[in-house]
Design a protein around this motif. Sequence first.
Motif, short mmCIF file in Angstrom:
data_model
loop_
_atom_site.label_atom_id
_atom_site.label_comp_id
_atom_site.label_asym_id
_atom_site.label_seq_id
_atom_site.Cartn_x
_atom_site.Cartn_y
_atom_site.Cartn_z
N GLU A 105 70.76 46.91 79.75
CA GLU A 105 72.25 46.58 80.76
C GLU A 105 72.09 44.45 80.14
O GLU A 105 74.02 44.55 80.05
CB GLU A 105 71.56 46.32 82.48
CG GLU A 105 72.70 46.35 82.98
CD GLU A 105 73.44 46.65 83.72
OE1 GLU A 105 74.01 46.24 84.63
OE2 GLU A 105 72.94 48.19 83.97
N GLU A 106 71.37 44.41 79.91
CA GLU A 106 72.13 42.89 79.60
C GLU A 106 72.70 42.48 78.34
O GLU A 106 73.54 41.96 78.64
CB GLU A 106 70.53 41.92 79.73
CG GLU A 106 71.03 40.73 79.16
CD GLU A 106 71.48 39.18 80.76
OE1 GLU A 106 72.23 38.51 79.83
OE2 GLU A 106 71.61 40.10 81.76
N SER A 107 72.50 43.67 77.66
CA SER A 107 72.89 43.50 76.12
C SER A 107 73.36 44.30 76.15
O SER A 107 74.81 44.00 75.41
CB SER A 107 72.10 44.17 75.29
OG SER A 107 72.11 45.73 75.52
N MET A 108 74.01 44.48 77.34
CA MET A 108 75.36 45.52 77.20
C MET A 108 76.30 44.90 77.84
O MET A 108 77.48 44.35 77.87
CB MET A 108 75.35 46.66 77.68
CG MET A 108 74.68 47.91 76.83
SD MET A 108 75.54 47.76 75.41
CE MET A 108 77.00 48.94 75.29
N THR A 109 75.77 43.68 79.36
CA THR A 109 77.26 42.93 79.90
C THR A 109 77.30 41.55 79.49
O THR A 109 78.21 41.07 79.80
CB THR A 109 76.31 43.25 80.93
OG1 THR A 109 75.25 42.56 81.09
CG2 THR A 109 76.70 44.39 81.64
N ASN A 110 76.25 40.96 78.28
CA ASN A 110 76.44 40.13 77.62
C ASN A 110 76.83 39.79 76.32
O ASN A 110 75.81 40.02 75.63
CB ASN A 110 75.13 39.42 78.41
CG ASN A 110 75.20 37.53 77.40
OD1 ASN A 110 76.27 36.89 76.88
ND2 ASN A 110 74.41 36.25 78.37
N HIS A 111 78.20 39.30 76.05
CA HIS A 111 77.89 39.59 74.50
C HIS A 111 76.94 39.14 73.51
O HIS A 111 76.62 39.59 72.10
CB HIS A 111 79.49 39.58 73.86
CG HIS A 111 79.66 38.24 73.72
ND1 HIS A 111 80.27 37.36 75.18
CD2 HIS A 111 80.63 37.41 72.98
CE1 HIS A 111 80.39 36.23 74.54
NE2 HIS A 111 80.49 35.52 73.51
N VAL A 112 76.68 37.99 73.62
CA VAL A 112 75.79 37.37 73.35
C VAL A 112 74.45 37.69 73.04
O VAL A 112 73.74 37.65 71.79
CB VAL A 112 75.62 35.11 74.05
CG1 VAL A 112 74.49 34.86 72.86
CG2 VAL A 112 77.30 34.86 73.27
N ARG A 113 73.99 38.43 73.85
CA ARG A 113 72.68 38.78 73.82
C ARG A 113 72.66 40.69 73.60
O ARG A 113 71.90 41.31 73.58
CB ARG A 113 72.41 39.73 74.98
CG ARG A 113 72.02 37.05 75.22
CD ARG A 113 70.93 37.70 76.43
NE ARG A 113 70.80 36.07 77.30
CZ ARG A 113 70.43 35.45 78.38
NH1 ARG A 113 70.48 36.76 79.38
NH2 ARG A 113 70.09 34.48 78.50
N HIS A 114 74.16 41.07 72.85
CA HIS A 114 74.20 42.40 72.26
C HIS A 114 73.50 42.84 71.23
O HIS A 114 72.95 42.30 70.12
CB HIS A 114 75.45 42.28 71.61
CG HIS A 114 75.94 44.11 71.83
ND1 HIS A 114 76.30 44.59 72.33
CD2 HIS A 114 76.31 44.70 70.42
CE1 HIS A 114 76.49 46.56 71.99
NE2 HIS A 114 76.28 45.81 70.69
N GLY A 115 72.66 44.11 71.57
CA GLY A 115 71.87 44.48 70.86
C GLY A 115 70.53 44.01 70.96
O GLY A 115 69.27 44.21 69.83
N MET A 116 70.33 42.94 71.41
CA MET A 116 68.94 42.18 71.88
C MET A 116 67.76 43.26 72.36
O MET A 116 67.92 44.91 72.48
CB MET A 116 68.55 41.66 72.99
CG MET A 116 68.73 41.98 74.04
SD MET A 116 68.59 40.49 75.32
CE MET A 116 68.79 41.27 77.39
N GLY A 117 66.09 43.27 71.37
CA GLY A 117 65.45 44.34 71.83
C GLY A 117 64.18 43.66 71.53
O GLY A 117 63.96 42.86 70.84
N THR A 118 62.98 44.80 71.72
CA THR A 118 61.40 43.92 71.46
C THR A 118 60.79 44.98 71.27
O THR A 118 61.06 46.02 71.52
CB THR A 118 61.04 43.21 72.51
OG1 THR A 118 60.16 42.61 72.49
CG2 THR A 118 61.07 43.89 74.00
N THR A 119 59.78 45.20 70.93
CA THR A 119 58.46 45.56 70.65
C THR A 119 57.86 45.24 71.55
O THR A 119 57.87 44.24 72.17
CB THR A 119 58.05 45.41 69.94
OG1 THR A 119 57.53 44.03 69.16
CG2 THR A 119 58.66 46.27 68.11
#
Length: 168
Positions: free
Chosen positions: A89-103
């Motif tokens: 949700e954060e990655s979709m609403t904040n373009h600077v964080r688009h595509g962020m992820g973690t293991t």
Amino acid sequence: RQGLLGKTVSTMFVSHGAVTHSGQVRKENEDAFVVEGRLFVVADGMGGHNAGEVASAMAVESLKATADTIVDEATLAAALHRANEAIYEESMTNHVRHGMGTTIAVLKVTSDDTVLVANVGDARIYRWHDGVLSRVTKDHSYVQELVDEGIITLEEARVHPRRNIVTR
């Protein structure tokens, strides 16, 4: 950095250590971890993606906030899904964080001393017992799929040019 620690969790002694490092390629450290009570979590933001350090911190904080609700495999899976949803949700609403992820790798000792483990991506949990180190989790990665299919060996997987591609 946190040095080696040990504590008794009910009738079982658990020793653990936690050290983070940015790695050999990136300048920024995208790792986050928590060791609190019976919960052990390590998250490694996905390098090469936006805001990996934010995703790993969000995942750790989400698991920490729901630690008391994790009592079996289903509730652990649900906690991971909630963390994933928040990150997405954060990655979709904040373009600077688009595509962020973690293991992420999670170990939770329940009140009856059952040890629950889960991982997403190539974050791993190992067990050291009677002088033997054994891997408890299985990677969710392209090269692990190749190993599982018998296309390459474990030795080849260690140096495969695509060993950094995670599938979850």
